[in-house]
Design an enzyme around this catalytic site. Structure first.
Site, mmCIF file in Angstrom:
data_model
loop_
_atom_site.group_PDB
_atom_site.id
_atom_site.type_symbol
_atom_site.label_atom_id
_atom_site.label_comp_id
_atom_site.label_asym_id
_atom_site.label_seq_id
_atom_site.Cartn_x
_atom_site.Cartn_y
_atom_site.Cartn_z
ATOM 1 N N ASN A 1 0.836 -1.208 0.000
ATOM 2 C CA ASN A 1 0.000 0.000 0.000
ATOM 3 C C ASN A 1 0.870 1.258 0.000
ATOM 4 O OD1 ASN A 1 0.626 -0.857 2.671
ATOM 5 N ND2 ASN A 1 -0.996 0.397 3.546
ATOM 6 N N GLU B 1 -3.286 -4.601 -3.028
ATOM 7 C CA GLU B 1 -3.830 -5.482 -4.066
ATOM 8 C C GLU B 1 -3.745 -4.834 -5.443
ATOM 9 O OE1 GLU B 1 -5.105 -4.590 -1.221
ATOM 10 O OE2 GLU B 1 -6.444 -6.097 -0.360
HETATM 11 N N1 THU Z 1 -5.308 -1.354 2.621
HETATM 12 C C1 THU Z 1 -4.790 -2.194 1.668
HETATM 13 O O1 THU Z 1 -3.728 -1.933 1.109
HETATM 14 N N2 THU Z 1 -5.493 -3.312 1.354
HETATM 15 C C2 THU Z 1 -6.596 -3.742 2.025
HETATM 16 O O2 THU Z 1 -7.119 -4.796 1.697
HETATM 17 C C3 THU Z 1 -7.144 -2.941 3.121
HETATM 18 C C4 THU Z 1 -6.586 -1.572 3.262
HETATM 19 C C5 THU Z 1 -4.524 -0.184 3.021
HETATM 20 C C6 THU Z 1 -5.067 1.145 2.635
HETATM 21 C C7 THU Z 1 -4.436 2.044 3.690
HETATM 22 O O3 THU Z 1 -3.123 2.377 3.290
HETATM 23 C C8 THU Z 1 -4.333 1.161 4.919
HETATM 24 O O4 THU Z 1 -4.425 -0.172 4.444
HETATM 25 C C9 THU Z 1 -5.406 1.411 5.958
HETATM 26 O O5 THU Z 1 -6.664 1.346 5.411
#
Ligand code: THU
Length: 137
Positions: free
Chosen positions: A45, A58
Site C-alpha cells: 500500500n 492489491e
Molecule cells: N489497505 C490495503 O492496502 N489493502 C486492504 O485490503 C485494506 C486496506 C490499506 C489502505 C491504507 O493504506 C491502509 O491499508 C489502511 O486502510
C-alpha cells in the site's frame, strides 16, 4: 492452490508489506498475485497526504503484473502483519481485481500463513453483471 504455494505467496506478500508507505494509517499491507504462467508479482500500500489517493496493496500488485504483460491470474494472497485478524480487500480493490480475475480465482488474506482466510473472487464480488457486459462485441 496447494499449501506450499499458499505459504510461499504469503511470505512474498509479507515481505512486500515491509516496503509499505503508510505513515498515516501505520497499517502495512502486502499482496502477492500468482499469474497463470507461474510468475508472481507483489505490491504494497502506498498512501498519500491527500488520503483518497491511497493505493492498496492489491491494486499495487495487480498493476505491477499488468505492467509486465500478464493478464491471466490464478490467486492473490494478502498479508496484514499489523492486524491479528484477516483483513479482506476493500470494495475498490474487489472491483479492480474482478476486471482480470475469474470468479474461481482464490483470494486469501490474513496476518500469518497459518491463519489465512480463504475466499474466491466470486465470493468477494458476487453478481458481477458488468463483467458480462465486457464480453459483448
Ligand atoms: N489497505 C490495503 O492496502 N489493502 C486492504 O485490503 C485494506 C486496506 C490499506 C489502505 C491504507 O493504506 C491502509 O491499508 C489502511 O486502510
Amino acid at each position: 492452490m496447494d499449501k506450499n504455494t499458499r505459504q510461499s505467496l504469503f511470505e512474498k506478500a509479507r515481505q512486500a508489506a515491509e516496503k509499505s508507505y503508510s505513515p498515516y494509517s501505520k497499517f502495512r499491507v502486502g499482496a502477492a498475485i500468482l499469474c497463470k504462467d507461474g510468475s508472481v508479482f507483489t505490491g504494497t500500500n502506498v498512501e498519500n497526504r491527500s488520503f483518497g489517493l491511497t493505493i492498496c496493496a492489491e491494486r499495487s500488485a495487480l498493476t505491477a503484473a499488468i505492467s509486465a504483460g500478464k493478464t491471466e491470474f490464478e490467486a492473490v494472497v494478502i498479508a496484514t502483519p499489523d492486524a491479528d485478524y484477516p483483513v479482506s480487500p476493500c470494495g475498490a480493490c474487489r472491483q479492480v481485481l474482478s476486471e482480470f480475475l475469474g470468479k474461481d480465482a482464490e483470494i486469501d488474506f490474513g496476518a500469518s500463513a497459518d491463519a489465512l482466510q480463504s475466499s474466491t473472487m466470486g465470493e468477494l464480488f458476487p453478481f458481477d453483471a458488468l463483467h458480462e457486459l465486457g464480453k459483448r462485441s
